[in-house]
Design a protein around this motif. Structure first.
Motif, PDB file in Angstrom:
ATOM      1  N   LEU A  27       0.868  -1.174   0.000  1.00 54.79           N
ATOM      2  CA  LEU A  27       0.000   0.000   0.000  1.00 54.79           C
ATOM      3  C   LEU A  27       0.902   1.220   0.000  1.00 54.79           C
ATOM      4  CD1 LEU A  27      -2.489  -1.171   2.805  1.00 54.79           C
ATOM      5  CD2 LEU A  27      -2.668  -1.532   0.334  1.00 54.79           C
ATOM      6  N   THR A  28       0.880   1.987  -1.088  1.00 54.18           N
ATOM      7  CA  THR A  28       1.815   3.097  -1.246  1.00 54.18           C
ATOM      8  C   THR A  28       1.068   4.387  -1.540  1.00 54.18           C
ATOM      9  OG1 THR A  28       2.091   2.667  -3.625  1.00 54.18           O
ATOM     10  CG2 THR A  28       3.581   1.517  -2.114  1.00 54.18           C
ATOM     11  N   GLY A  29       1.766   5.495  -1.386  1.00 60.47           N
ATOM     12  CA  GLY A  29       1.202   6.812  -1.639  1.00 60.47           C
ATOM     13  C   GLY A  29       1.969   7.854  -0.862  1.00 60.47           C
ATOM     14  N   ALA A  33      -1.722  10.649   2.482  1.00 59.89           N
ATOM     15  CA  ALA A  33      -2.708  10.307   1.445  1.00 59.89           C
ATOM     16  C   ALA A  33      -3.835   9.438   1.984  1.00 59.89           C
ATOM     17  CB  ALA A  33      -2.006   9.597   0.279  1.00 59.89           C
ATOM     18  N   GLY A  34      -3.592   8.698   3.064  1.00 59.23           N
ATOM     19  CA  GLY A  34      -4.642   7.861   3.634  1.00 59.23           C
ATOM     20  C   GLY A  34      -4.365   6.377   3.572  1.00 59.23           C
ATOM     21  N   LYS A  35      -3.086   6.011   3.352  1.00 60.96           N
ATOM     22  CA  LYS A  35      -2.750   4.583   3.244  1.00 60.96           C
ATOM     23  C   LYS A  35      -3.134   3.818   4.508  1.00 60.96           C
ATOM     24  CE  LYS A  35       1.601   5.441   2.707  1.00 60.96           C
ATOM     25  NZ  LYS A  35       1.474   6.908   2.878  1.00 60.96           N
ATOM     26  N   THR A  36      -2.814   4.393   5.658  1.00 60.91           N
ATOM     27  CA  THR A  36      -3.062   3.703   6.924  1.00 60.91           C
ATOM     28  C   THR A  36      -4.549   3.493   7.172  1.00 60.91           C
ATOM     29  OG1 THR A  36      -1.007   4.565   7.869  1.00 60.91           O
ATOM     30  CG2 THR A  36      -2.673   3.827   9.418  1.00 60.91           C
ATOM     31  N   LEU A  37      -5.416   4.293   6.520  1.00 60.21           N
ATOM     32  CA  LEU A  37      -6.859   4.111   6.683  1.00 60.21           C
ATOM     33  C   LEU A  37      -7.305   2.726   6.229  1.00 60.21           C
ATOM     34  CD1 LEU A  37      -8.198   7.600   5.519  1.00 60.21           C
ATOM     35  CD2 LEU A  37      -8.257   6.660   7.839  1.00 60.21           C
ATOM     36  N   LEU A  38      -6.616   2.162   5.227  1.00 64.24           N
ATOM     37  CA  LEU A  38      -6.989   0.819   4.767  1.00 64.24           C
ATOM     38  C   LEU A  38      -6.720  -0.223   5.848  1.00 64.24           C
ATOM     39  CD1 LEU A  38      -5.742   0.961   1.061  1.00 64.24           C
ATOM     40  CD2 LEU A  38      -8.080   1.189   1.921  1.00 64.24           C
ATOM     41  N   LEU A  39      -5.613  -0.060   6.560  1.00 66.50           N
ATOM     42  CA  LEU A  39      -5.375  -0.966   7.688  1.00 66.50           C
ATOM     43  C   LEU A  39      -6.346  -0.657   8.826  1.00 66.50           C
ATOM     44  CD1 LEU A  39      -1.511  -1.438   7.944  1.00 66.50           C
ATOM     45  CD2 LEU A  39      -3.196  -2.618   6.539  1.00 66.50           C
ATOM     46  N   GLY A  40      -6.747   0.617   8.942  1.00 71.03           N
ATOM     47  CA  GLY A  40      -7.780   0.963   9.920  1.00 71.03           C
ATOM     48  C   GLY A  40      -9.084   0.245   9.621  1.00 71.03           C
ATOM     49  N   PHE A 439       1.483  -5.004   8.078  1.00 70.05           N
ATOM     50  CA  PHE A 439       2.530  -4.189   8.702  1.00 70.05           C
ATOM     51  C   PHE A 439       2.300  -2.734   8.323  1.00 70.05           C
ATOM     52  CE2 PHE A 439       4.437  -8.381   8.105  1.00 70.05           C
ATOM     53  CZ  PHE A 439       5.019  -8.614   9.344  1.00 70.05           C
ATOM     54  N   ASP A 440       2.233  -1.878   9.329  1.00 65.60           N
ATOM     55  CA  ASP A 440       1.963  -0.462   9.084  1.00 65.60           C
ATOM     56  C   ASP A 440       3.240   0.345   9.272  1.00 65.60           C
ATOM     57  OD1 ASP A 440       0.899   2.006   8.738  1.00 65.60           O
ATOM     58  OD2 ASP A 440      -0.427   1.957  10.485  1.00 65.60           O
ATOM     59  N   GLU A 441       3.912   0.649   8.136  1.00 62.93           N
ATOM     60  CA  GLU A 441       5.096   1.503   8.115  1.00 62.93           C
ATOM     61  C   GLU A 441       6.142   1.079   9.153  1.00 62.93           C
ATOM     62  OE1 GLU A 441       4.378   5.678   8.054  1.00 62.93           O
ATOM     63  OE2 GLU A 441       2.701   5.533   6.654  1.00 62.93           O
ATOM     64  N   VAL A 470       2.197  -1.269   4.517  1.00 67.49           N
ATOM     65  CA  VAL A 470       2.152   0.158   4.185  1.00 67.49           C
ATOM     66  C   VAL A 470       3.594   0.646   4.167  1.00 67.49           C
ATOM     67  CG1 VAL A 470       1.389   2.441   4.921  1.00 67.49           C
ATOM     68  CG2 VAL A 470      -0.116   0.470   5.223  1.00 67.49           C
ATOM     69  N   THR A 471       4.040   1.181   3.032  1.00 70.23           N
ATOM     70  CA  THR A 471       5.453   1.507   2.912  1.00 70.23           C
ATOM     71  C   THR A 471       5.673   2.724   2.033  1.00 70.23           C
ATOM     72  OG1 THR A 471       7.633   0.639   2.282  1.00 70.23           O
ATOM     73  CG2 THR A 471       5.749  -0.067   0.951  1.00 70.23           C
ATOM     74  N   HIS A 472       6.761   3.429   2.317  1.00 66.41           N
ATOM     75  CA  HIS A 472       7.241   4.522   1.469  1.00 66.41           C
ATOM     76  C   HIS A 472       8.433   4.078   0.631  1.00 66.41           C
ATOM     77  CE1 HIS A 472       4.786   7.757   3.187  1.00 66.41           C
ATOM     78  NE2 HIS A 472       4.992   7.216   4.367  1.00 66.41           N
ATOM     79  N   LEU A 473       8.889   2.859   0.826  1.00 67.40           N
ATOM     80  CA  LEU A 473      10.131   2.418   0.202  1.00 67.40           C
ATOM     81  C   LEU A 473       9.850   1.662  -1.091  1.00 67.40           C
ATOM     82  CD1 LEU A 473      12.153   1.187   3.309  1.00 67.40           C
ATOM     83  CD2 LEU A 473      12.278   3.403   2.158  1.00 67.40           C
ATOM     84  N   PRO A 474      10.413   2.117  -2.207  1.00 62.57           N
ATOM     85  CA  PRO A 474      10.231   1.380  -3.468  1.00 62.57           C
ATOM     86  C   PRO A 474      10.904   0.012  -3.424  1.00 62.57           C
ATOM     87  CG  PRO A 474      11.854   3.137  -3.726  1.00 62.57           C
ATOM     88  CD  PRO A 474      11.225   3.338  -2.393  1.00 62.57           C
ATOM     89  N   GLN A 475      11.982  -0.111  -2.620  1.00 58.13           N
ATOM     90  CA  GLN A 475      12.671  -1.403  -2.536  1.00 58.13           C
ATOM     91  C   GLN A 475      11.744  -2.483  -1.963  1.00 58.13           C
ATOM     92  OE1 GLN A 475      13.766   1.492  -1.388  1.00 58.13           O
ATOM     93  NE2 GLN A 475      15.996   1.747  -1.613  1.00 58.13           N
TER      94      GLN A 475
END
Length: 538
Positions: A27-29, A33-40, A439-441, A470-475
């Motif tokens: 889950l990226t963005g 943007a609201g990524k964590t809302l999906l885990l919510g 996993f959330d960030e 939920v991640t900010h890392l492209p790797q």
């Protein structure tokens, strides 16, 4: 796994429908943007507490629905509706308590929050992690400890109810027993005070009463008394009654008066003869009156109330006696219960140490996979005062290299080290046993080759299960089987499952904002290829 997710008016997500698929789901963005809302949304479906501040601006309620494919081959559809005042839950379309959601997904969904690195530094969290991996003997020891502690707690509560000072209880029992005995020894009869007042009145005025009774009897039964006058009157009327029926009626009434007068004369005679004018009887009655007066002064407004007080005092004295006997026994029972708690605590401590050793070894293996050369993880179980969860404390200690001294994770590990440590410990603790893991960030402070190692580890975990990250890392996103992008425009967020072309662009954006430029797309392709190579699919 989560087969389909529907989200409406949750935060800035007006509406989104996602079919994430199996394997690793990234889950990226952009930030916010609201990524964590999906885990919510996933948390709501498993019965977590609903936050009313998550109800979005687009409607009066937030709604989340999810269809799960369960390990036994069946399906379950769960839903949650949240308003500013309440939360409602549904299972397969039927209303149900919120707790039923947790029961339905028990052990099926695990979520590791973005602040979990703080949690593993807490002793309570460390203990919970260790307890989750106890062997059967350890779980039995934990049950024994829980029972022993509950009994000790109940006994101590009983002791508090008894009061802390035995001497107070003894004085109270002695006083109430004395009161009960004093009243019982008096031999009281209900209504005795009223009867005694009557007796005293007769004894104190015996001569006066006797004279009045004699005079009254003479006026009724003496010569030319009332009885003689009535009989003479009745004889006069009887002679003429044959001539007038009404006179005959009066004769009948006079006969009744004569009979009643004769009875009264008899009663007057009996009362006079029954008078007790013995001075000793008066003295005895006066003494008895003094006894009753003293008891009434102490215990009630009448003899009846004194009797009731005596009965209550006897019951209280007996109860206090029982409490004193209980107090004698309860000290021994508490000592025995404390010994049981100590014994069960030692068994539980040994079991926790076994589990801690296995956990630490497994965590070290995962950390090596995540880029550490020779890390050190110690899960220390040390004795402590008995408490509800055991007689020990559990602490996780860490060193990035075995040559360094291990210390509490909150003071020793850096941000990137903590993220990898959280993942390693949760994997060692068995989070991978659940079919759905999120996993959330947890990748804070991680980058470069370490991020690739974390992505590889998550991809390996996703074999045979569904893993959200939920991640900010492209790797990390490059290892995903499915990538979901969350994009925000003002107060609206959209959620899109990316196809291959869109995914290239999203990865390029994550690669430092390279966007759709040729260099960015090529770099994204290289990253996906490297992830595939590491996964053995490229």
């Amino acid at each position: 796994m989560l087969d389909e997710l529907l989200v409406r008016n949750l935060g800035i997500i007006a509406e989104a429908r996602v079919e994430p698929g199996p394997g690793l789901v990234a889950l990226t963005g952009e930030t916010g943007a609201g990524k964590t809302l999906l885990l919510g949304a996933l948390r709501l479906l498993r019965g977590d507490q609903a936050r009313t501040d998550r109800v979005g601006p687009h409607d009066d309620e937030a709604r989340v629905e999810g269809r799960f494919l369960l390990p036994d081959g069946s399906e379950a559809t769960l839903a949650r509706r949240v308003t500013s005042s309440r939360s409602r839950a549904y299972v397969d379309g039927s209303m149900t308590p919120v707790g039923a959601l947790a029961d339905r997904l028990d052990g099926l969904v695990e979520i590791v929050g973005q602040h979990e690195h703080v949690g593993i530094g807490r002793r309570a969290e460390a203990r919970a992690i260790v307890d989750g991996r106890l062997d059967p003997a350890g779980r039995e020891a934990a049950d024994r400890y829980a029972r022993a502690w509950a009994r000790l707690k109940a006994l101590r509560a009983d002791q508090d109810d008894l009061g802390g000072d035995r001497r107070v209880l003894e004085r109270d029992r002695e006083l109430t027993a004395f009161q009960a005995d004093e009243i019982a020894d008096a031999g009281l009869e209900p209504g005795e005070d009223d009867a005694l007042d009557t007796t005293l009145g007769r004894l104190r005025h015996g001569e006066e009463i006797a004279e009045s009774l004699g005079a009254a009897r003479d006026r009724i039964a003496g010569d030319d008394g009332a009885e003689d006058l009535l009989r003479a009157t009745m004889a006069d009327l009887r002679r003429v009654a044959v001539h007038d029926p009404e006179i005959e009626h009066l004769v009948g009434r006079l006969e009744g008066l004569v009979s009643e007068t004769a009875d009264v004369a008899v009663v007057l005679r009996e009362l006079s003869e029954g008078l007790d004018r013995d001075p000793r009887a008066l003295q005895e009655a006066e003494r008895r009156k003094a006894v009753l007066t003293d008891l009434i002064r102490k215990y009630g407004a009448s003899v009846d109330e004194v009797i009731a007080y005596g009965e209550a005092a006897r019951e209280r004295a007996d109860r206090l006696g029982g409490l004193l006997e209980r107090a004698d026994r309860i000290a021994e029972e508490i000592r025995a219960a404390e010994a049981d708690v100590d014994a069960a605590g030692e068994e539980l401590r040994d079991a926790r140490r076994r589990a801690a050793k296995e956990l630490a070894g497994a965590a070290v293996a995962h950390l090596r996979d995540l880029g550490f050369g020779d890390p050190l993880v110690e899960i220390v179980v040390e004795p402590n005062d008995p408490a509800p969860h055991g007689a020990d404390v559990v602490e996780i200690r860490f060193a990035s290299d075995a040559s360094l001294g291990a210390g509490p994770v909150g003071r020793i590990a850096s941000g990137g080290e903590l993220s990898r440590l959280v993942l390693a410990i949760r994997l060692a603790a068995g989070i991978g046993d659940a079919p759905v893991v999120a996993f959330d960030e947890i990748d804070a402070g991680v980058g470069g080759a370490t991020a690739l190692a974390m992505g590889e580890k998550l991809a390996a975990l996703a074999q045979g299960r569904q893993v959200f990250v939920v991640t900010h890392l492209p790797q990390i996103a490059a290892f995903a089987d499915t990538q979901v992008a969350v994009r925000r425009e003002g107060s609206f967020a959209t959620v899109t499952v990316l196809d291959d072309d869109d995914r290239r662009g999203e990865l390029a954006r994550m690669l430092g904002g390279l966007g759709e430029a040729e260099g960015g797309l090529l770099h994204a392709d290289e990253l996906v290829a490297e992830a595939a190579r590491r996964r053995g699919t490229g």
